[in-house]
Scaffold this motif. Sequence first.
Motif, mmCIF file in Angstrom:
data_model
loop_
_atom_site.group_PDB
_atom_site.id
_atom_site.type_symbol
_atom_site.label_atom_id
_atom_site.label_comp_id
_atom_site.label_asym_id
_atom_site.label_seq_id
_atom_site.Cartn_x
_atom_site.Cartn_y
_atom_site.Cartn_z
ATOM 1 N N VAL A 228 0.867 -1.175 0.000
ATOM 2 C CA VAL A 228 0.000 0.000 0.000
ATOM 3 C C VAL A 228 0.906 1.227 0.000
ATOM 4 O O VAL A 228 1.693 1.421 0.926
ATOM 5 N N PRO A 229 0.846 2.049 -1.055
ATOM 6 C CA PRO A 229 1.737 3.211 -1.117
ATOM 7 C C PRO A 229 1.457 4.206 0.005
ATOM 8 O O PRO A 229 0.302 4.437 0.371
ATOM 9 N N ALA A 230 2.531 4.778 0.549
ATOM 10 C CA ALA A 230 2.386 5.771 1.621
ATOM 11 C C ALA A 230 3.635 6.630 1.676
ATOM 12 O O ALA A 230 4.722 6.122 1.935
ATOM 13 N N GLU A 231 3.452 7.900 1.427
ATOM 14 C CA GLU A 231 4.572 8.810 1.610
ATOM 15 C C GLU A 231 4.727 9.149 3.091
ATOM 16 O O GLU A 231 5.813 9.477 3.547
ATOM 17 N N VAL A 232 3.613 9.044 3.824
ATOM 18 C CA VAL A 232 3.629 9.180 5.284
ATOM 19 C C VAL A 232 2.817 8.035 5.872
ATOM 20 O O VAL A 232 1.676 7.805 5.464
ATOM 21 N N THR A 233 3.417 7.317 6.835
ATOM 22 C CA THR A 233 2.718 6.260 7.556
ATOM 23 C C THR A 233 2.555 6.690 9.004
ATOM 24 O O THR A 233 3.524 7.095 9.657
ATOM 25 N N VAL A 234 1.324 6.615 9.511
ATOM 26 C CA VAL A 234 1.033 6.946 10.908
ATOM 27 C C VAL A 234 0.675 5.646 11.623
ATOM 28 O O VAL A 234 -0.280 4.973 11.240
ATOM 29 N N TRP A 235 1.451 5.297 12.659
ATOM 30 C CA TRP A 235 1.285 4.007 13.329
ATOM 31 C C TRP A 235 0.504 4.193 14.629
ATOM 32 O O TRP A 235 0.946 4.867 15.547
ATOM 33 N N THR A 236 -0.682 3.556 14.721
ATOM 34 C CA THR A 236 -1.563 3.747 15.886
ATOM 35 C C THR A 236 -2.135 2.423 16.383
ATOM 36 O O THR A 236 -3.307 2.352 16.773
ATOM 37 N N THR A 237 -1.324 1.373 16.379
ATOM 38 C CA THR A 237 -1.864 0.043 16.691
ATOM 39 C C THR A 237 -1.959 -0.255 18.179
ATOM 40 O O THR A 237 -2.430 -1.319 18.565
ATOM 41 N N GLY A 238 -1.501 0.650 19.020
ATOM 42 C CA GLY A 238 -1.586 0.402 20.456
ATOM 43 C C GLY A 238 -0.516 1.164 21.205
ATOM 44 O O GLY A 238 0.301 1.881 20.615
ATOM 45 N N PHE A 239 -0.511 0.996 22.530
ATOM 46 C CA PHE A 239 0.434 1.703 23.382
ATOM 47 C C PHE A 239 1.242 0.712 24.206
ATOM 48 O O PHE A 239 0.783 -0.392 24.506
ATOM 49 N N ALA A 240 2.444 1.127 24.561
ATOM 50 C CA ALA A 240 3.300 0.332 25.436
ATOM 51 C C ALA A 240 3.580 1.140 26.689
ATOM 52 O O ALA A 240 3.820 2.350 26.618
ATOM 53 N N VAL A 241 3.565 0.483 27.844
ATOM 54 C CA VAL A 241 3.789 1.198 29.094
ATOM 55 C C VAL A 241 5.252 1.607 29.202
ATOM 56 O O VAL A 241 6.131 1.029 28.569
ATOM 57 N N HIS A 242 5.496 2.624 30.021
ATOM 58 C CA HIS A 242 6.860 3.100 30.247
ATOM 59 C C HIS A 242 7.709 1.940 30.781
ATOM 60 O O HIS A 242 7.280 1.198 31.665
ATOM 61 N N PRO A 243 8.931 1.769 30.264
ATOM 62 C CA PRO A 243 9.718 0.580 30.610
ATOM 63 C C PRO A 243 10.370 0.594 31.988
ATOM 64 O O PRO A 243 10.877 -0.444 32.441
ATOM 65 N N ILE A 244 10.390 1.720 32.683
ATOM 66 C CA ILE A 244 11.162 1.807 33.933
ATOM 67 C C ILE A 244 10.692 0.802 34.984
ATOM 68 O O ILE A 244 11.497 0.244 35.730
ATOM 69 N N ALA A 245 9.389 0.551 35.041
ATOM 70 C CA ALA A 245 8.872 -0.365 36.067
ATOM 71 C C ALA A 245 9.480 -1.760 35.952
ATOM 72 O O ALA A 245 9.642 -2.466 36.958
#
Length: 400
Positions: A228-245
């Motif tokens: 699928v052609p894309a000059e700009v790809t926006v990735w919004t498939t989910g979130f990851a928690v901050h790794p410090i914990a």
Amino acid sequence: MQHRIVVLGAGYTGAIAAGRLAKRLHREDVTITLVNPEPDFIERVRLHQLAVGQDLRPRPFGEMFAGTGVEVELGKVTTVDVDRKTVTVAPANGPERQELEYDTLVYALGSGWNDGGVPGTAEHAHEVSSRPGALRLRDRLAALDAGRPVVVVGGGLTGLEAATEIAETRPDLDVALAARGVLGDWLSEKGRTHLRKVVDKLGITVHEHTAVTAVEADGVTTADGRTVPAEVTVWTTGFAVHPIARATSLELSDHGQIVVDSTMRSVSHPDVYAVGDAAMAMGPGGKPLRMSCASGVPMAWQAADAIAARLAGTKVPHISIRYAQQCVSLGRKEGLIQFVTADDRAVDKALTGRVAAFYKELICKGAAWGVANPTVGMPSRQRRVVRQESRSGARVEAAA
């Protein structure tokens, strides 16, 4: 000796928790330090608007917490030692690291972009989960010529809001949305019908049942071998928690969230509370609360109330955390309010159109206002608890 409370992260949950604690407790008894890398409160639920060129109202913490007794420490949290009860911070304006000691810690570092380990995503895709990411996308979109392709990967709330906002603001672009399932498959029939109507009206091409397996500079590759052609790809498939914990001895979920009880207190370290996306808390029906502002705000209320009550030696109040709706902006002129059960399942009822857009705007404004007014919305029985606490050893303020 003053009881030292340190709050990590000043998103919706951290800022609300700090402000609510300041309203509840006397300065003579406690110190409250709020650690955050930026000097302004960021309305994360509006970052898709920032990405398309809209300016957001500045909300400096210096003004927000003026006169409250909350001390804002600008810096990035680098380590948390829950056994020594210390936090190490890299100051925003200097190279020397600072170590903060605490008696009670409120962990609200939240979540960020999750590239899912898909090849090329980190190198070529954009995100709207942070202000820097939204600003980078803003510059990239502004540089695009008419007719250029943009692909938003992810059919959840963030993906829908990003795709519709881009398509409405830049109707000259060729905007597409790639979703793993059916468009809006978690919505009611009325919600799905309206969503499809808006997407079609905005000219967004929808690729359903499409898993993206790689991202390149000029497009994305799908699991079935298509490009699928894309000059700009926006990735919004989910979130990851901050790794410090993960570097601590706290008990964590498989996703790296801090496991807490119903008062948002760590099940392994009683002097640590976790709120928002950083916490693994159970909601109605024994289901984990989802990562959202709708979950995070009452979690922050609960944590602050529990801390104040335990310091005062009185009964800990319990806030009922249940869902009522999912609010989706579909550009500035359209919206969708999907009403849900207490455990977040869609019901038939939904608001659509301009009324829904106005409703969502009120929700966003209310969330930001609530950060600066953290005691508003307390049930009357909680106000009674506050008055009872004021008669005990630890002094607390009655709610306004």
